[in-house]
Design a protein around this motif. Structure first.
Motif, PDB file in Angstrom:
ATOM      1  N   UNK A  90       0.679  -1.224  -0.082  1.00  0.00           N
ATOM      2  CA  UNK A  90       0.044   0.026  -0.048  1.00  0.00           C
ATOM      3  C   UNK A  90       0.765   1.389  -0.004  1.00  0.00           C
ATOM      4  N   UNK A  91       0.348   2.275  -0.927  1.00  0.00           N
ATOM      5  CA  UNK A  91       1.119   3.611  -0.866  1.00  0.00           C
ATOM      6  C   UNK A  91       0.188   4.716  -0.619  1.00  0.00           C
ATOM      7  N   UNK A  92      -1.227   4.418  -0.462  1.00  0.00           N
ATOM      8  CA  UNK A  92      -2.124   5.419  -0.254  1.00  0.00           C
ATOM      9  C   UNK A  92      -3.094   5.022   1.164  1.00  0.00           C
ATOM     10  N   UNK A  93      -3.202   6.257   1.846  1.00  0.00           N
ATOM     11  CA  UNK A  93      -4.112   6.002   3.010  1.00  0.00           C
ATOM     12  C   UNK A  93      -5.244   6.756   2.815  1.00  0.00           C
ATOM     13  N   UNK A  94      -6.516   6.291   3.361  1.00  0.00           N
ATOM     14  CA  UNK A  94      -7.672   7.108   3.339  1.00  0.00           C
ATOM     15  C   UNK A  94      -8.103   7.188   4.848  1.00  0.00           C
ATOM     16  N   UNK A  95      -8.567   8.287   5.313  1.00  0.00           N
ATOM     17  CA  UNK A  95      -9.173   8.541   6.645  1.00  0.00           C
ATOM     18  C   UNK A  95     -10.671   8.927   6.111  1.00  0.00           C
ATOM     19  N   UNK A  96     -11.599   8.540   7.046  1.00  0.00           N
ATOM     20  CA  UNK A  96     -13.143   8.757   6.591  1.00  0.00           C
ATOM     21  C   UNK A  96     -13.625   9.590   7.671  1.00  0.00           C
ATOM     22  N   UNK A  97     -14.146  10.774   7.048  1.00  0.00           N
ATOM     23  CA  UNK A  97     -14.717  11.619   8.106  1.00  0.00           C
ATOM     24  C   UNK A  97     -16.203  11.684   7.874  1.00  0.00           C
TER      25      UNK A  97
END
Length: 538
Positions: free
Chosen positions: A355-362
């Motif tokens: 993995x090279x991309x991170x998501x945070x959900x708000x």
């Protein structure tokens, strides 16, 4: 032993500093723990959902210089200024990074003894995990790690959208594989934040061997002897700008003031690039690349309004706010127990097996991390995916503004200075836009407003969007780099400052490359490893 002499002096009571102090006290040592901020005794430190309020009130207001690759914008990179440091003001997400990150430390950066297999025992030592107990997790550590009891429907919708993109659902981003989507584990217990101050430090707070001073600004480390034969003997500090005090360390001085505070203390002590020290009127003692190798995780907020009023917009106002507060006070349940950043994803956007991309959900429109005054407050219901590439190649520098210890450092961040970083951040934005095209989100979304009306394959427009909107996710590191040679590192593989016996740096500033993800767990691991190295050297 006098009141100003201790076995160990620790400059900084943050995520790592509190860990070190606790372990040294448990080993029977006397410790002076100096913290420039105040005590973490506000109710807002306990309530997870007040993360934005406490972060704004209890942080160093660090700003970058204008970033020439980002439309000359100055950027906020605030850091915790309170007992517990970042662990007292952060989003409480427990992420360690990837196995490959630490193997890279060993294989690429030459940090022998810092591979994944070397650091895993120290990660396990920190945690008391309520639901995961395999070879990757600890069950008896000081910090409770567990599942959020409150989960907003919009977070669940984002997770479903990521599954529709082909990501596997996971309940463990810290196990055999980081890739997937799901709810983050957090350092929250019974609806309250579990900072290193409220866990590690609280365990030893009654010890007569421990002296904790808040509002204590460290001016410098005292170093005796010649350049070829010097040693750290103590520190100089003041309380609330008052009388200057000298404290002596019988064994070691440990600098644990973070990516900005630790290089600042070393530079003020005459340790660093000679030309820079001379330029601010400080006599150089030891030539080391202090302040170099600065880097951070950046992210962008991809915001969309929703068709219905289903987010947490205005839940912190009026009768709703009173209801939520009373529920938390009476039952430690409900929205106030949420860290808001409840879920996310780690994505291999290049298909290379990592993995090279991170998501945070708000579950609301996100503009909290913007430079003050840069954008208006959100005034609508919506949902946000905070997205960013995880391994920046750009490198900046942290410098002194003057020889005055009260001055903040100068941060020449050089964000997007490496051409690969712009390309990677564009791909990260495209990945988030793909998520908004999935049925789960498409059903509820009215319109994507940031980026506004930009096609997913319009690279030039997306590059402009990235330059105009990229911002920190508050994971800085690297300024007191770990390594074998004083030519390209500040501390050796035992975290000792090259050329200065009895002086160590133990915090996120030692990272040659910041691991892939949120950094509080990493800082605690470094604290545990540092304490072990210190005690082993006695």
């Amino acid at each position: 032993m006098s009141a100003t002499e201790y076995d160990y002096i620790i400059a900084g009571a943050g995520s790592a500093g509190c860990v070190i102090a606790a372990r040294l006290i448990e080993a029977g040592q006397s410790v002076l723990l100096l913290e420039a901020g105040e005590k973490d005794d506000s109710l807002f430190h306990k309530i997870p959902a007040t993360v934005v309020k406490v972060f704004q009130q209890k942080s160093w207001p660090y700003m970058t210089l204008p970033q020439i690759h980002c439309d000359n914008r100055e950027m906020l990179i605030a850091q915790g200024k309170v007992l517990g440091g970042g662990s007292s003001v952060n989003g409480m997400i427990y992420i360690r990074g990837q196995k490959q990150d630490y193997d890279d430390w060993h294989n690429i950066w030459g940090c022998n003894g810092w591979s994944y297999d070397d650091v895993l025992p120290y990660f396990r030592k920190t945690e008391a995990n309520e639901s995961l107990g395999d070879q990757y997790h600890g069950e008896t550590g000081p910090v409770h790690i567990g599942e959020n009891r409150y989960r907003h429907p919009l977070t669940q919708t984002c997770i479903r959208a990521c599954e529709q993109m082909g990501l596997p659902y996971t309940n463990d981003f810290n196990g055999a594989s980081q890739e997937g989507t799901g709810f983050y584990q957090t350092n929250i217990k019974n609806g309250e934040r579990q900072s290193t101050s409220q866990t590690y430090l609280k365990q030893v707070a009654g010890s007569q061997q421990l002296t904790i001073l808040t509002h204590a600004l460290v001016h410098k480390v005292n170093i005796e002897g010649s350049a070829d034969n010097s040693r750290a003997t103590g520190v100089v500090y003041s309380i609330k700008g008052g009388v200057v005090v000298t404290a002596s360390a019988r064994k070691e001085v440990i600098v644990s003031s973070g990516t900005f505070g630790s290089p600042k203390i070393l530079l003020l002590s005459g340790i660093g690039p000679s030309a820079h020290l001379i330029s601010v009127g400080i006599q150089p003692r030891i030539e080391l690349p202090v302040g170099k190798n600065f880097h951070d995780h950046q992210h962008l907020s991809i915001n969309a309004t929703t068709k219905d009023n289903i987010s947490i917009y205005e839940e912190d106002k009026g009768a709703s706010a009173i209801k939520h507060m009373l529920q938390w006070m009476w039952t430690r349940s409900g929205l106030m127990t949420s860290n808001i950043l409840e879920g996310g994803a780690f994505i291999d956007s290049e298909g290379v097996g990592r993995p090279d991309v991170q998501f945070h959900f708000l579950p609301l429109l996100d503009n909290f991390d913007n430079t003050p005054g840069e954008k208006p407050e959100a005034e609508a219901h919506g949902v946000s995916i905070k997205v960013g590439h995880l391994r920046s190649k750009s490198r900046g520098e942290v410098r002194l503004k003057s020889s005055n210890p009260a001055d903040l450092v100068e941060i020449d961040a050089q964000i997007l200075s490496h051409p690969d970083d712009l390309k990677n951040q564009v791909r990260a934005v495209q990945t988030a836009l793909k998520a908004f095209e999935q049925p789960a989100l498409k059903r509820i979304v009215k319109r994507v407003i940031e980026p506004d009306n930009i096609a997913i394959d319009d690279i030039k427009s997306l590059e402009t969007f990235v330059r105009q909107n990229i911002k920190t996710v508050y994971h800085p590191g690297g300024t007191c780099k770990l390594g074998q040679s004083p030519l390209d590192s500040v501390v050796d593989l035992q975290l000792r400052v090259h050329g200065v016996p009895n002086l160590r740096v133990v915090d996120m500033s030692i990272c040659p490359q910041v691991p892939s993800g949120n950094t509080n767990a990493v800082a605690m691991m470094i604290g545990e490893r540092g304490a072990d190295l210190i005690l082993s050297a006695q």
